[in-house]
Design a protein around this motif. Structure first.
Motif, PDB file in Angstrom:
ATOM      1  N   ARG A 117       0.845  -1.433  -0.110  1.00 23.74           N
ATOM      2  CA  ARG A 117       0.039   0.070   0.019  1.00 23.74           C
ATOM      3  C   ARG A 117       0.969   1.304   0.042  1.00 23.74           C
ATOM      4  O   ARG A 117       1.809   1.213   0.627  1.00 23.74           O
ATOM      5  CB  ARG A 117      -0.896  -0.046   1.106  1.00 23.74           C
ATOM      6  CG  ARG A 117      -0.129   0.147   2.618  1.00 23.74           C
ATOM      7  CD  ARG A 117      -1.304  -0.211   3.615  1.00 23.74           C
ATOM      8  NE  ARG A 117      -0.830   0.078   5.056  1.00 23.74           N
ATOM      9  CZ  ARG A 117      -1.481  -0.340   6.219  1.00 23.74           C
ATOM     10  NH1 ARG A 117      -2.725  -0.548   6.320  1.00 23.74           N
ATOM     11  NH2 ARG A 117      -0.732  -0.303   7.304  1.00 23.74           N
ATOM     12  N   GLN A 118       0.229   2.361  -0.662  1.00 22.58           N
ATOM     13  CA  GLN A 118       0.912   3.626  -0.503  1.00 22.58           C
ATOM     14  C   GLN A 118       0.156   4.570  -0.193  1.00 22.58           C
ATOM     15  O   GLN A 118      -0.937   4.823  -0.738  1.00 22.58           O
ATOM     16  CB  GLN A 118       1.262   3.879  -2.176  1.00 22.58           C
ATOM     17  CG  GLN A 118       2.240   5.322  -2.074  1.00 22.58           C
ATOM     18  CD  GLN A 118       2.952   5.350  -3.594  1.00 22.58           C
ATOM     19  OE1 GLN A 118       2.337   4.710  -4.400  1.00 22.58           O
ATOM     20  NE2 GLN A 118       3.810   6.159  -3.597  1.00 22.58           N
ATOM     21  N   ALA A 119       0.455   5.259   1.075  1.00 17.22           N
ATOM     22  CA  ALA A 119      -0.537   6.224   1.653  1.00 17.22           C
ATOM     23  C   ALA A 119      -0.302   7.339   1.196  1.00 17.22           C
ATOM     24  O   ALA A 119       0.642   7.773   0.666  1.00 17.22           O
ATOM     25  CB  ALA A 119      -0.285   6.130   3.275  1.00 17.22           C
ATOM     26  N   PRO A 120      -1.451   8.352   1.194  1.00 14.39           N
ATOM     27  CA  PRO A 120      -1.232   9.675   0.726  1.00 14.39           C
ATOM     28  C   PRO A 120      -0.143  10.498   1.372  1.00 14.39           C
ATOM     29  O   PRO A 120       0.436  10.508   2.549  1.00 14.39           O
ATOM     30  CB  PRO A 120      -2.522  10.402   1.200  1.00 14.39           C
ATOM     31  CG  PRO A 120      -3.562   9.275   1.511  1.00 14.39           C
ATOM     32  CD  PRO A 120      -2.592   8.062   2.127  1.00 14.39           C
ATOM     33  N   GLY A 121       0.586  11.007   0.375  1.00 16.33           N
ATOM     34  CA  GLY A 121       1.654  11.821   0.468  1.00 16.33           C
ATOM     35  C   GLY A 121       2.946  11.293   1.095  1.00 16.33           C
ATOM     36  O   GLY A 121       4.056  11.799   1.124  1.00 16.33           O
ATOM     37  N   LYS A 122       2.859   9.623   0.768  1.00 15.79           N
ATOM     38  CA  LYS A 122       4.316   9.133   0.804  1.00 15.79           C
ATOM     39  C   LYS A 122       4.534   8.592  -0.538  1.00 15.79           C
ATOM     40  O   LYS A 122       3.697   8.145  -1.373  1.00 15.79           O
ATOM     41  CB  LYS A 122       3.913   7.813   1.886  1.00 15.79           C
ATOM     42  CG  LYS A 122       3.603   8.294   3.429  1.00 15.79           C
ATOM     43  CD  LYS A 122       3.982   7.118   4.192  1.00 15.79           C
ATOM     44  CE  LYS A 122       3.506   7.646   5.708  1.00 15.79           C
ATOM     45  NZ  LYS A 122       3.788   6.690   6.656  1.00 15.79           N
ATOM     46  N   GLN A 123       5.875   8.435  -0.636  1.00 15.89           N
ATOM     47  CA  GLN A 123       6.386   8.176  -1.822  1.00 15.89           C
ATOM     48  C   GLN A 123       6.552   6.520  -1.894  1.00 15.89           C
ATOM     49  O   GLN A 123       6.531   5.944  -3.049  1.00 15.89           O
ATOM     50  CB  GLN A 123       7.710   8.861  -2.382  1.00 15.89           C
ATOM     51  CG  GLN A 123       7.465  10.340  -2.347  1.00 15.89           C
ATOM     52  CD  GLN A 123       8.810  10.953  -2.852  1.00 15.89           C
ATOM     53  OE1 GLN A 123       9.982  10.360  -2.708  1.00 15.89           O
ATOM     54  NE2 GLN A 123       8.652  12.065  -3.570  1.00 15.89           N
ATOM     55  N   THR A 146      -5.860   3.820   5.104  1.00 22.57           N
ATOM     56  CA  THR A 146      -6.398   4.503   4.119  1.00 22.57           C
ATOM     57  C   THR A 146      -5.149   4.821   3.234  1.00 22.57           C
ATOM     58  O   THR A 146      -3.964   5.180   3.242  1.00 22.57           O
ATOM     59  CB  THR A 146      -6.741   5.843   4.109  1.00 22.57           C
ATOM     60  OG1 THR A 146      -8.028   5.808   4.859  1.00 22.57           O
ATOM     61  CG2 THR A 146      -7.217   6.659   2.898  1.00 22.57           C
ATOM     62  N   ALA A 147      -5.038   4.164   1.772  1.00 27.49           N
ATOM     63  CA  ALA A 147      -4.054   4.159   0.863  1.00 27.49           C
ATOM     64  C   ALA A 147      -4.505   3.324  -0.603  1.00 27.49           C
ATOM     65  O   ALA A 147      -5.700   2.993  -0.780  1.00 27.49           O
ATOM     66  CB  ALA A 147      -2.984   3.175   1.412  1.00 27.49           C
ATOM     67  N   VAL A 148      -3.745   3.362  -1.391  1.00 19.31           N
ATOM     68  CA  VAL A 148      -3.925   2.707  -2.664  1.00 19.31           C
ATOM     69  C   VAL A 148      -3.353   1.500  -2.474  1.00 19.31           C
ATOM     70  O   VAL A 148      -1.958   1.450  -2.170  1.00 19.31           O
ATOM     71  CB  VAL A 148      -3.267   3.431  -3.729  1.00 19.31           C
ATOM     72  CG1 VAL A 148      -3.375   2.652  -5.017  1.00 19.31           C
ATOM     73  CG2 VAL A 148      -3.951   4.947  -4.061  1.00 19.31           C
TER      74      VAL A 148
END
Length: 120
Positions: free
Chosen positions: A38-44, A91-93
């Protein structure tokens, strides 16, 4: 080549549940490990959430232990991620990953990503 198609993301309230699915096609029989990142908002960077090996070994990141369950249906070449007791920080993609090590070559394949949003 391996193709991955994900489904199951969406919007859910705190404490709710979602189930993600990842269907593999192509040379899926050569896959060694499948996992969910997963990739959380604002994280690379993407974080490994859970992984399952071809012989059934399973691992989870500490923050989801006891809440998330990874499983697979070998007949359908599908991996699932059951997510319970969801929190806003989940919450993440979410991306499905397939890792293959064959003939001394390592390859990674990725799904298109599915958004999971946990609202408070």
């Amino acid at each position: 080549q391996v193709q991955l198609v994900e489904s199951g993301g969406g919007l859910v309230q705190v404490g709710g549940s979602l189930r993600l699915s990842c269907a593999a096609s192509g040379s899926s029989f050569t896959i060694n490990v499948m996992g969910w990142y997963r990739q959380a908002p604002g994280k690379q960077q993407r974080e490994l959430v859970a992984g399952i090996t071809s012989n059934g070994g399973i691992n989870y990141v500490d923050s989801v232990k006891g809440r998330f369950t990874i499983s697979r249906d070998s007949a359908k070449n599908t991996v699932y991620l059951q997510m319970d007791s969801l929190r806003p920080e989940d919450t993440a993609v979410y991306y499905c990953n397939a890792h293959r090590f064959l003939n001394w070559r390592a390859d990674d394949y990725w799904g298109q990503g599915t958004q999971v949003t946990v609202s408070s």
